[in-house]
Design a protein around this motif. Sequence first.
Motif: not given
Length: 317
Positions: A95-104, A138-141, A145-147
């Motif tokens: 759940l590193g920041a770059d991994t979270v963004a890429a996975a989502a 939070d950045q995904l929200v 791309i994430v509600r």
Amino acid sequence: MPRIGTSDLHVFPLALGGNVFGWTADESTSHQVLDAYTAAGGDFIDTADVYSAWAPGNEGGESERVIGSWLAASGKRDDVVIATKGSQHPQFQGLGADTVAAAARASLQRLGTDRIDLYYAHFDDQSTPLEETVRAFDQLVKDGIVRYTAISNYSKDRAEEWIRIATENGLAQPVAIQPHYNLVTREPYESEIAPLAHAHRLGVVPYFALAAGFLTGKYRSKEDFAGKDREGQVSGYFNDEGLAVVDALSTIAEARDTELATVALAWLQAQPDVVAPIASARNTEQLPALLASAELELSADELQTLSDVSAKVPASA
């Protein structure tokens, strides 16, 4: 239609589990199950990016791809709430920041959609600073791309810490928690997670709601599950106390002219803060018993009977 925590997501009180899609249910059968579930009023679909990397020949993401192909074929994206999870896909571990963004974004591509309604941190990643993970979600929200964000399989202390970080920094708060919870696995959920969920108004979406099929009553002897796909999961529930729960379910189901699975899910739906248990169907024949739980209201005596007998199941089961 119960609401998921503090969100504006109102959902059917039974979530359809996507773990079988692309595993024990092929694409065509999975589409039939999704069609039947939504035709009956269901609108809450739960999956994860890792489903079903454990199956021979699979790489992860199979379930999301099947759901994505169904969304494209059915045109029902705006009619359903899609929940998925990250941290376990073989290509996006942690759940590193770059991994979270890429996975989502990989999940979005497989699902063929522009947003994920509910995005879970699937398992805690203690090798990454928690604040980094909370900020990444939070950045995904913020990126649209994430509600809503959510957590799954987090300890009470780590969940509390996530919420504290989000509160103190004005970041997206989780609206749901997904614990392992059913009639034969009540701890540590009831003593640790349930009070946290209530205090922070988290919607509870239990997984393994039917204990990998054990609570359907189809496993009455060890021979019943020997060599089956879920043998490893079911064997942990198989003891005298667990079988006593199945017997109690059977008695109530017979009196109500319904299925054991229906009763087991109805008990979960009656527990405080539970929004929608997750149950999967590998074919349409398994679906009616699951759907019926949304309309079965157990009496206080029936609920107490099940609570009493299930309290005797060893916590390690």
